[in-house]
Scaffold this motif. Structure first.
Motif, mmCIF file in Angstrom:
data_model
loop_
_atom_site.group_PDB
_atom_site.id
_atom_site.type_symbol
_atom_site.label_atom_id
_atom_site.label_comp_id
_atom_site.label_asym_id
_atom_site.label_seq_id
_atom_site.Cartn_x
_atom_site.Cartn_y
_atom_site.Cartn_z
ATOM 1 N N ALA A 1 5.380 -1.966 -12.620
ATOM 2 C CA ALA A 1 4.854 -0.305 -11.823
ATOM 3 C C ALA A 1 3.856 0.539 -13.600
ATOM 4 N N ILE A 2 4.703 0.235 -14.494
ATOM 5 C CA ILE A 2 4.173 1.292 -15.501
ATOM 6 C C ILE A 2 3.941 0.289 -16.564
ATOM 7 N N LEU A 3 3.318 -0.510 -16.371
ATOM 8 C CA LEU A 3 2.195 -1.745 -17.094
ATOM 9 C C LEU A 3 1.435 -1.763 -16.430
ATOM 10 N N GLY A 4 1.383 -1.019 -15.274
ATOM 11 C CA GLY A 4 -0.198 -1.270 -14.605
ATOM 12 C C GLY A 4 -0.551 0.384 -15.231
ATOM 13 N N THR A 5 -0.109 0.974 -14.749
ATOM 14 C CA THR A 5 -0.241 2.572 -15.276
ATOM 15 C C THR A 5 -1.028 2.839 -16.635
ATOM 16 N N GLY A 6 -0.338 1.508 -18.001
ATOM 17 C CA GLY A 6 -0.525 1.809 -18.760
ATOM 18 C C GLY A 6 -2.362 1.043 -18.967
ATOM 19 N N LEU A 7 -2.043 -0.047 -18.274
ATOM 20 C CA LEU A 7 -3.528 -0.740 -18.557
ATOM 21 C C LEU A 7 -4.678 0.217 -18.140
ATOM 22 N N GLN A 8 -4.501 0.915 -16.556
ATOM 23 C CA GLN A 8 -5.199 2.028 -16.378
ATOM 24 C C GLN A 8 -5.283 2.901 -17.311
ATOM 25 N N LEU A 9 -4.476 3.076 -17.771
ATOM 26 C CA LEU A 9 -5.782 4.250 -19.089
ATOM 27 C C LEU A 9 -5.771 4.264 -19.874
ATOM 28 N N THR A 10 -5.743 2.365 -19.943
ATOM 29 C CA THR A 10 -6.400 1.690 -21.189
ATOM 30 C C THR A 10 -7.462 1.477 -20.546
ATOM 31 N N ILE B 1 0.593 3.240 3.998
ATOM 32 C CA ILE B 1 0.694 2.666 5.363
ATOM 33 C C ILE B 1 1.614 1.447 4.967
ATOM 34 N N PRO B 2 1.847 1.128 4.014
ATOM 35 C CA PRO B 2 2.691 0.034 2.750
ATOM 36 C C PRO B 2 4.093 0.596 2.451
ATOM 37 N N VAL B 3 4.000 1.713 2.064
ATOM 38 C CA VAL B 3 4.723 2.916 1.729
ATOM 39 C C VAL B 3 6.018 2.898 2.378
ATOM 40 N N LEU B 4 4.979 3.398 3.475
ATOM 41 C CA LEU B 4 5.564 3.868 4.881
ATOM 42 C C LEU B 4 6.979 2.641 5.780
ATOM 43 N N MET B 5 6.114 2.096 5.206
ATOM 44 C CA MET B 5 6.897 0.164 6.016
ATOM 45 C C MET B 5 7.662 -0.643 5.617
ATOM 46 N N GLY B 6 7.258 -0.401 4.176
ATOM 47 C CA GLY B 6 8.444 -0.899 2.673
ATOM 48 C C GLY B 6 9.600 -0.037 3.333
ATOM 49 N N ILE B 7 9.759 1.410 2.767
ATOM 50 C CA ILE B 7 10.908 2.450 3.231
ATOM 51 C C ILE B 7 11.616 1.748 4.374
ATOM 52 N N ILE C 1 15.184 -6.583 1.644
ATOM 53 C CA ILE C 1 15.035 -4.629 1.163
ATOM 54 C C ILE C 1 13.798 -6.067 -0.255
ATOM 55 N N TYR C 2 13.977 -6.844 -0.961
ATOM 56 C CA TYR C 2 13.127 -6.880 -1.469
ATOM 57 C C TYR C 2 11.610 -7.072 -1.465
ATOM 58 N N LEU C 3 11.239 -7.486 0.160
ATOM 59 C CA LEU C 3 10.206 -6.916 0.693
ATOM 60 C C LEU C 3 9.904 -5.904 1.181
ATOM 61 N N GLY C 4 10.696 -5.413 1.522
ATOM 62 C CA GLY C 4 10.435 -4.049 1.371
ATOM 63 C C GLY C 4 9.549 -2.724 0.112
ATOM 64 N N GLY C 5 10.751 -3.579 -1.164
ATOM 65 C CA GLY C 5 10.154 -3.085 -1.829
ATOM 66 C C GLY C 5 9.146 -3.443 -2.637
ATOM 67 N N SER C 6 8.654 -4.417 -2.717
ATOM 68 C CA SER C 6 7.011 -5.200 -2.387
ATOM 69 C C SER C 6 5.860 -4.482 -1.862
ATOM 70 N N PHE C 7 6.324 -4.319 -0.238
ATOM 71 C CA PHE C 7 5.279 -3.345 0.338
ATOM 72 C C PHE C 7 5.493 -2.089 -0.466
ATOM 73 N N TYR D 1 5.907 -1.058 -3.764
ATOM 74 C CA TYR D 1 4.773 -1.367 -4.717
ATOM 75 C C TYR D 1 3.070 -1.309 -4.905
ATOM 76 N N LEU D 2 3.498 -2.344 -3.393
ATOM 77 C CA LEU D 2 1.738 -2.215 -3.139
ATOM 78 C C LEU D 2 0.965 -0.918 -2.474
ATOM 79 N N GLY D 3 1.662 -0.492 -1.167
ATOM 80 C CA GLY D 3 1.199 0.590 -1.367
ATOM 81 C C GLY D 3 1.060 1.888 -2.700
ATOM 82 N N ALA D 4 1.539 2.206 -3.220
ATOM 83 C CA ALA D 4 1.469 2.669 -4.660
ATOM 84 C C ALA D 4 0.496 2.324 -5.184
ATOM 85 N N THR D 5 0.479 1.054 -4.998
ATOM 86 C CA THR D 5 -0.967 0.713 -6.457
ATOM 87 C C THR D 5 -2.124 0.404 -5.870
ATOM 88 N N LEU D 6 -2.173 1.351 -4.672
ATOM 89 C CA LEU D 6 -3.261 1.579 -3.929
ATOM 90 C C LEU D 6 -3.891 2.717 -4.140
#
Length: 122
Positions: free
Chosen positions: A38-47, A64-70, A109-115, A117-122
């Motif tokens: 997420a930090i790397l993606g944010t840095g790339l988005q800012l650059t 939606i994926p954020v809530l599903m993941g949680i 738990i790993y799958l939920g974390g991926s959900f 992450y996916l939702g947060a990147t949108l």
């Protein structure tokens, strides 16, 4: 319908469970790995920014994926705690969980974390 849960408890053989070699060799905790991405993606988005035309609807859909993941993470942790096994990946497992979200995936738990992450990147 009667729902049964099978609990398989892992027993130490000659005290092996207390031996440090019986612990999982976790190099990087998965939440740290996702945070680094997420930090790397944010840095790339800012650059090199990418502008989406429909930013607000995409962000709302990303919830939606954020809530599903949680929900998946909390359900998996609840199942592990109910059986008395360790949630942390650097600790040895004391029981095999096969109900709840573990019926569908080996690592909810790993799958939920991926959900999340996916939702947060949108």
């Amino acid at each position: 319908m009667n729902k049964e849960t099978t609990v398989i408890e892992l027993q130490p053989v000659s005290g092996q469970l207390k031996n440090s070699s019986d612990r999982p060799k976790v190099i990087v905790f998965p939440p740290i790995l996702l945070l680094g991405a997420a930090i790397l993606g944010t840095g790339l988005q800012l650059t090199w920014p990418i502008h989406l035309r429909a930013a607000l609807p995409v962000r709302m859909i990303g919830g939606i994926p954020v809530l599903m993941g949680i929900a998946l993470i909390l359900s998996a942790k609840r199942c592990m705690r109910r059986l008395g096994t360790n949630v942390r990946p650097d600790k040895p497992a004391t029981a095999i969980v096969s109900d709840g979200p573990y019926r569908f995936t080996r690592n909810p738990i790993y799958l939920g974390g991926s959900f999340v992450y996916l939702g947060a990147t949108l």
